[in-house]
Write an enzyme that holds these catalytic residues in place. Structure first.
Site, PDB file in Angstrom:
ATOM      1  N   SER A  18       0.890  -1.106  -0.028  1.00 18.36           N
ATOM      2  CA  SER A  18      -0.021  -0.236   0.089  1.00 18.36           C
ATOM      3  C   SER A  18       0.800   1.421  -0.060  1.00 18.36           C
ATOM      4  CB  SER A  18      -0.909  -0.061   1.409  1.00 18.36           C
ATOM      5  OG  SER A  18      -1.544   1.388   1.577  1.00 18.36           O
TER       6      SER A  18
ATOM      7  N   TYR B 297      -2.257  -0.608  10.433  1.00 15.33           N
ATOM      8  CA  TYR B 297      -2.514  -1.120   8.817  1.00 15.33           C
ATOM      9  C   TYR B 297      -1.400  -0.681   8.128  1.00 15.33           C
ATOM     10  CZ  TYR B 297      -4.233  -0.952   4.064  1.00 15.33           C
ATOM     11  OH  TYR B 297      -4.585  -1.129   2.677  1.00 15.33           O
TER      12      TYR B 297
END
Length: 253
Positions: free
Chosen positions: A145, A159
């Site tokens: 990501s 995350y």
């Protein structure tokens, strides 16, 4: 460049919606035999399978929680039973869960994030490697990501740290498997229009994030799928340990 995956067997984890679904459809439309993994979204997974069949491809759906070793075993056994082997693994399964500052984060949520987002990558890769070695070559693609390099937006430190771990895992595994002709790469999506943002990113924060994208819009899941298909094609046979940023220019490395 006409990318084809005729007779190739591909497992895509977390493939019932969003980026995973687009990746599965892309491989199916390009002639692959696709295993569409899901945990809860059975109808959505079957919709992906149906769309692949409609496009003339082959696919099955397999329910498995890829953060659990016994279910990962079942996923790959069903792959072997259906298609006889494996050529490509795409580790896409992952979740933000909820935005929570570290000082408020329960230990259980932290553990769940790491289980779903990075333990699943370890478990699936471990299971896939012997199957890829049997083929004499293979590809593993991990989904990291933008947050891996930026630390994420508000309340997403947990995350972001899992996605950073995926980026590091990708480099290490690429070195480990190079002699076996198994190439390991990753993509790092930015702000992509997916259910993850619909569920987890407030409108105000999303607007702020989008304002910083040079291309002036969110990305589409299919644009992430294009990067994955390229990395799995013969045109990328001299690329390993790499992470392709798919973010509309919001981060230029």
């Amino acid at each position: 460049m006409d990318v084809r995956f005729d007779q190739k067997v591909i497992v895509v984890t977390g493939a019932s919606t969003g980026i995973g679904a687009a990746i599965a459809r892309g491989f199916g439309e390009a002639g692959g035999k696709v295993v569409v993994n899901y945990r809860k979204s059975a109808k959505e997974a079957e919709d992906v399978v149906a769309s692949i069949h409609k496009a003339g491809g082959e696919a099955i759906s397999v329910k498995a929680d890829v953060s659990k070793a016994e279910e990962v075993d079942q996923l790959f056994q069903k792959t072997i039973d259906a298609y006889g082997g494996l050529d490509i693994l795409v580790n896409n399964a992952g979740a933000l869960m909820q935005r929570t500052p570290i000082e408020e984060m329960p230990e259980e949520l932290w553990d769940l994030l790491y289980s779903v987002n990075i333990k699943s990558v370890f478990l699936c890769s471990k299971k896939a490697i012997p199957l890829l070695k049997q083929r004499g070559k293979g590809k593993i693609i991990n989904v990291s990501s933008l947050a891996a390099k930026t630390g994420g937006g508000g309340g997403s430190v947990g995350y972001a740290s899992t996605k950073g771990a995926i980026a590091t895992f990708t480099k290490g595994l690429a070195k480990e498997l190079a002699a076996d002709r198994i190439l390991v790469n990753a993509i790092a999506p930015g702000i992509i229009t997916t259910p993850l943002h619909e569920l987890s990113t407030p409108e105000k924060l999303r607007a702020q994030l989008n304002a910083g994208i040079p291309l002036g819009r969110e990305g589409a899941p299919e644009e992430c799928a294009g990067a994955v298909l390229f990395l799995c094609s013969n045109s990328a046979d001299y690329i390993t340990g790499e992470t392709i940023e798919v973010n509309g220019g919001i981060l230029m490395d």
